[in-house]
Design a protein around this motif. Sequence first.
Motif, short mmCIF file in Angstrom:
data_model
loop_
_atom_site.label_atom_id
_atom_site.label_comp_id
_atom_site.label_asym_id
_atom_site.label_seq_id
_atom_site.Cartn_x
_atom_site.Cartn_y
_atom_site.Cartn_z
N ARG A 175 18.56 33.09 8.32
CA ARG A 175 18.44 32.40 7.39
C ARG A 175 20.80 32.34 7.94
O ARG A 175 21.13 33.44 7.46
N ARG A 177 23.24 32.03 4.98
CA ARG A 177 23.93 32.79 4.48
C ARG A 177 23.67 34.89 4.90
O ARG A 177 24.60 35.52 4.77
N GLU A 394 10.25 24.99 -4.26
CA GLU A 394 11.47 24.60 -3.70
C GLU A 394 11.94 22.86 -4.92
O GLU A 394 10.92 22.26 -4.59
N ASP A 403 17.05 16.37 -0.67
CA ASP A 403 18.16 17.16 -0.61
C ASP A 403 18.91 18.77 -1.52
O ASP A 403 18.21 18.01 -1.95
N PRO A 404 18.51 20.01 -0.86
CA PRO A 404 18.03 21.13 -1.66
C PRO A 404 19.59 21.70 -2.57
O PRO A 404 20.01 23.02 -2.70
N GLN A 406 22.89 20.34 -3.38
CA GLN A 406 23.92 21.53 -2.97
C GLN A 406 25.16 20.94 -3.71
O GLN A 406 26.19 21.77 -3.63
N ASP A 408 24.67 22.62 -6.80
CA ASP A 408 24.36 23.48 -7.73
C ASP A 408 23.48 24.04 -6.91
O ASP A 408 22.29 24.32 -7.02
N LYS A 409 24.18 25.41 -6.20
CA LYS A 409 23.34 26.06 -5.24
C LYS A 409 22.64 27.59 -6.44
O LYS A 409 22.29 28.46 -5.79
N ASP A 410 23.18 27.04 -8.00
CA ASP A 410 22.02 28.52 -8.27
C ASP A 410 21.31 28.03 -9.11
O ASP A 410 20.64 28.56 -10.03
N ILE A 430 18.43 30.90 -3.76
CA ILE A 430 18.78 29.50 -3.88
C ILE A 430 18.31 28.31 -5.01
O ILE A 430 18.36 28.63 -6.01
N ASN A 431 17.70 26.96 -4.17
CA ASN A 431 17.19 26.03 -4.82
C ASN A 431 15.67 26.76 -4.82
O ASN A 431 14.68 25.70 -5.08
#
Length: 472
Positions: A175, A177, A394, A403-404, A406, A408-410, A430-431
């Motif tokens: 991953r 991050r 998800e 589109d995951p 992007q 808003d990553k929260d 994340i998403n």
Amino acid sequence: MAAVRDLRATEGAAPGDDDAVELGKRHLIQPWPYAGSVGAEARALIGEGDGIYITDNTGKRLIDGPAGMWCVNVGHRREELAKVMYDQAMALSYNTPWYTMNAPSAELAMRIAGHAPGDLGHVFYTTGGSSAVETALRFMQFYNNVRGRPEKKLILSRGGAYHGSTYLSASLNGRPRDRDWMDGADELVIKLSSPDPFRSPQGMSLAAFTDFLVEQFRDTVARVGADKIGAFVGEPVQASGGVVVPPDGYLKRIREICRDNDILYVSDEVVTGFGRLGHVFASGEVFGIDPDMITFAKGVTSGYFPLGGVIISERLLEELRRSNHPDAMFGHGLTYTSHPVGCAVALKNLDLLEESVLAHTQAVAPYFQAQLKTLEELPLVGEVRGLGLMGCVECVADRESKDPLQLDKDVGKRIDAHCHELGLLVRPLINMCVMSPPLIISREQIDDMVGILREGISRTMDDLRKEGVWRG
């Protein structure tokens, strides 16, 4: 010291909840912190647990959606486990594993081996999942050194993987991050694609995607050289990567390539082991593979005591015993290897699993998956996937592009915040929202959990629309 003393309750009493939060902010370093808040943050304070529920410091009762951290399999406040812990500590609280042993560890090893596939008959105990994976990799290195193959040390891992937080185990993580600001043994690890059908190339069939993954693996072995690759490490289901369930037959085909090229197959069952998929181990029972090693932790004690381990093939040990280096030492061990209290708790936990919990999990898992799947009706949800009592929701900005979000990553944290208010703890990634409740959850409790999650996602959609982040 004065500041600390001021926060302590009266002599002989424990700090109150408010004091604990403040002490945490001042003195506790949380796992996975950001530099801007490291050593200066407090997280949700949990005071009690009972069955599938936990209670926070405000008195709010929450469904424990992640079962702690994939681990409270038989539920909170099991008196049987607490009593065994006390009884064993009063009998023998600790013994050094360097030159003594204890009975619970030997009995547990026998019972674990009885559930393992193939010839996996020997157990090396660790303190958790990271140290279990680390042990498996160090054993691979030792094994190849003794066999006169010091160059056969590279490790194959995959995108989306999570294998631990120690230096070598964390080097396998896939991953992004996890590694953005952290070093790793990159010279030892080769990363392959994640077996995530939801993220497969657009227009590619599932069969073609499976072939692509297998051929990528085969081509990598041919390109790098089997004489350089010591092990493949893979979760049967990628847990922290978003509950990625591989395509049917994929793991069997990878196992065959490993066997043909003398590459040790390490099945990381830290999450999937001890009931999460309805069996003590999923490798054989669910996926039909017999690895060379299986790592385990978490559910082995249902989180009541830190314990992990590696189950190792009899074939590998026999090859070492027949080698020309009988004095070669596997110089690896931990102070708490084979801890008597941990092993005693694990024995009782295994009793509970065998008596009823495994059967209950197998019975209720299809309902759990079906109810979660209804959340795909919500436009923010791109896919709901899972197996056994582990699932992932998800979220995507739109289903066509996947589109995951992007912008808003929260999103996962937003959903978790709403769910917390409504009575559910979620594992936000994340998403994504990951759910892996205690295995004792009932159908009615599944309905409650999914209902709260549906409302939490709906409220998040409203928030995103109001903020202009998402049109829906």
